[in-house]
Design an enzyme around this catalytic site. Structure first.
Site, PDB file in Angstrom:
ATOM      1  CB  SER A  77     -11.157  -2.273  -9.472  1.00 31.29           C
ATOM      2  OG  SER A  77     -11.705  -2.267  -8.644  1.00 31.29           O
ATOM      3  CD  GLU A 123      -8.240  -4.992  -6.637  1.00 33.18           C
ATOM      4  OE1 GLU A 123      -8.053  -4.076  -6.715  1.00 33.18           O
ATOM      5  OE2 GLU A 123      -8.913  -5.459  -5.395  1.00 33.18           O
ATOM      6  CG  HIS A 159      -2.071  -0.667   0.644  1.00 34.23           C
ATOM      7  ND1 HIS A 159      -1.876  -2.088   1.968  1.00 34.23           N
ATOM      8  CD2 HIS A 159      -2.746  -0.617   0.581  1.00 34.23           C
ATOM      9  CE1 HIS A 159      -2.967  -2.645   1.127  1.00 34.23           C
ATOM     10  NE2 HIS A 159      -3.872  -2.130   0.519  1.00 34.23           N
TER      11      HIS A 159
END
Length: 432
Positions: A358, A355, A220
């Site tokens: 999106s 991931e 992150h």
């Protein structure tokens, strides 16, 4: 330095001037070697002390490591030298002297922790493996831009200072903008949607996004690079096709143009082959539950925890999509499926580790878009600049956002996302 020769271009018999950094000095008594490094590699400079001017020898051998020097001399063939050639110098100039004590060792002989490396990024990036990461990152961006243009996209730039957050919530950095409250933008989402309603129709953007997340993990960041795509008259299936094409193009560009950099990193690099599997959300939670990796079984409507994503990634073993997410856990601008309004057209594209993307088809019908705002507790009037354009003929459209650093991180199997950013911004780091 118009007459400068790069070290990789030095040929026996040439008289050259090379400029770079002092990588190493080896003094063997009557003979000594100075290794000079530039962006193309390293070259050996030989000093035979008895046969050379004393001042020349002193200048060349008393200089500190990582100082910037300019060497002029004749290139001679020397099979024992690291690059099979060496320079016999006629002139040595110290352009910028480095201090004798360095905060880290760019030669890599002494390891430094990541925090020290980031505090001294300029020195850190002199290491071939670190330089390689950022040359590869540059190639990734070049390759995806080229693919976007092949797909008929126009490149756009959208504001990074906005009056309202893209998705609301608390993950916003507030700033003062001429006496008014404003925010650093979380995503170009709303603006790229507005542009597909214009004459441009199909657009992409590569730029920074800002999220005030509390996460302090190896994957992150609070300032990241988003690679965004949006197209009018696309559905979510076509958007996934474009996503797969762009990711593969990034890998292909690196494989074709970054051989030296991949060698420096000493990694196994493979371009993804075949179509990325497309699993429904329901299939994904069933497969995660079947791995036994979680203490509690996932049920419909749960977000996928990190441990679940990891287990599923190991099970699939390649990039893959998760489709047909529950409508209730996707943002307001994601369209529900016509056949079942409990299912969204949203999708995620995954690397086995995490991931990456999106996306989905967007809600282009004004009334339903406003309903989506209200269902998620957002005030539609605060987004009037966005919603009102849906009254004037907004076409069906779909798109996605790809995390640039996550793409590089997973591509190169880096341990920490900060290794893919020159000067990362996270909860603890605001400088350099």
């Amino acid at each position: 330095m118009q007459d400068r020769t790069y070290t990789a271009d030095a040929e026996p018999g040439d008289t050259v001037t090379v400029a770079g950094w002092v990588h190493e000095i080896r003094d063997l008594g009557g003979i000594a070697f100075l290794i000079v490094r530039d962006t193309t590699g390293k070259i050996q400079v030989k000093f035979e002390k008895e046969d050379m001017d004393e001042d020349l020898v002193e200048t060349g051998l008393d200089v500190n490591r990582e100082s910037v020097v300019e060497i002029t001399g004749e290139v001679k063939e020397e099979p024992r030298a690291p690059t099979d050639v060496e320079i016999v110098p006629t002139d040595v100039a110290v352009i910028a002297e480095a201090e004798p004590e360095l905060p880290l060792d760019p030669s890599g002989k002494v390891d430094a922790d990541l925090s020290t490396r980031l505090d001294n990024r300029t020195l850190d990036a002199r290491k071939p493996e670190v330089e390689a990461v950022f040359k590869i990152r540059g190639e990734v961006l070049r390759a995806v831009r080229e693919k976007f243009r092949e797909l008929g996209c126009s490149e756009i730039n959208t504001p990074k200072i906005v009056a309202t957050g893209t998705e609301g919530g608390t993950e916003l950095f507030p700033i003062t903008y001429f006496g008014e409250e404003a925010f650093m933008n979380q995503s170009p989402q709303l603006f790229k949607q507005l542009m597909v309603g214009s004459g441009l129709e199909r657009v992409f953007e590569i730029g920074p996004i800002f999220r005030a997340e509390e996460h302090n993990t190896p994957r992150h960041l609070n300032e990241a690079t988003s690679i965004d795509f949006e197209s009018a008259f696309y559905d979510h299936h076509e958007a996934m096709d474009a996503c797969e094409a762009v990711v593969k193009a990034a890998y292909e560009g690196v494989a074709e143009n970054c051989g030296d950099e991949l060698d420096a990193l000493d990694i196994e690099f493979e371009v993804p082959e075949g179509e990325f599997p497309r699993l429904t959300y329901e299939e994904a939670i069933e497969r995660i539950n079947a791995t036994g990796a979680l203490d509690e079984m996932l049920v419909w409507g749960d977000d996928l925890p990190t441990e679940g994503e990891k287990a599923l990634g190991e099970d699939v073993g390649s990039h893959y999509f998760i489709t047909d997410w529950p409508s209730e856990i996707k943002p307001f601008y994601i369209m529900d499926q016509d056949e079942d309004d409990e299912l969204s057209t949203g999708f995620d594209m995954m690397h086995p580790r995490m991931e990456l993307v999106s996306g989905g088809q967007r809600e282009h019908r004004y009334d339903r878009l406003v309903e989506g705002f209200e269902q998620q507790g957002l005030d539609p009037e605060a987004f009037d600049y966005y919603t009102k354009m849906f009254k004037y003929g907004m076409p069906p459209h779909a798109g996605w956002g790809l995390g640039g650093e996550r793409l590089v991180m997973t591509m190169l199997d880096l341990d920490n996302i900060r290794e893919a950013v020159l000067f990362p911004r996270d909860r603890q780091r605001l400088s350099p």
